[in-house]
Design a protein around this motif. Structure first.
Motif: not given
Length: 152
Positions: A57-60, A127-132
């Motif tokens: 959820w946070r990554a999304s 994906p980079n910012t989601g993982i961040q």
């Protein structure tokens, strides 16, 4: 670096620095602000099978925040790259600054040229910012849990 200084002068090392700094502030502000709003004001992701406030959820939320921030600030990135690349490898210097670059792009190529490359940037950054943000929140959770354990 020495070749650039010898052939173009030391100021060439800072070409595009102003739009880089000016672009980073709104980009990061929009990204973190959107993430915070989404995290606090969206309904839980349970309907989609995602636990509310869980890592996915946070990554999304982070991925969506990056999409919005890029969409709103991408023209500045285009201008920054153009300013940085002019004069490289014998190419002529075409722009006198940020505003001149903006005007010429819109006049000769159309406003949509300011967004050329946005799709590739989104594919890379989502994906980079989601993982961040997922890692950022996991680190915060760890620190809070450690403090609670230490204080107990």
């Amino acid at each position: 670096m020495l070749t650039i200084v010898r052939t173009e002068g030391a100021s060439a090392l800072y070409r595009g620095a102003t739009p880089t700094v000016l672009g980073a502030l709104p980009y990061e502000g929009i990204k973190f602000g959107t993430y915070d709003v989404l995290k606090r004001h969206t309904r839980s992701g349970e309907a989609a099978g995602v636990a509310s406030q869980g890592p996915l959820w946070r990554a999304s939320c982070g991925a969506f925040a990056a999409m919005l921030a890029h969409a709103l600030t991408y023209p500045n990135d285009t201008i920054r790259r153009r300013l940085q690349m002019q004069g490289v490898n014998g190419e002529p210097v075409r722009y006198r600054g940020w505003m001149d670059c903006f005007r010429q792009i819109v006049k000769y190529e159309g406003w949509q040229s300011l967004y050329r490359g946005l799709g590739v940037t989104m594919v890379r950054s989502i994906p980079n910012t989601g993982i961040q943000f997922a890692v950022y929140e996991a680190c915060k959770d760890f620190i809070f849990a450690f403090e609670a354990w230490r204080d107990a």
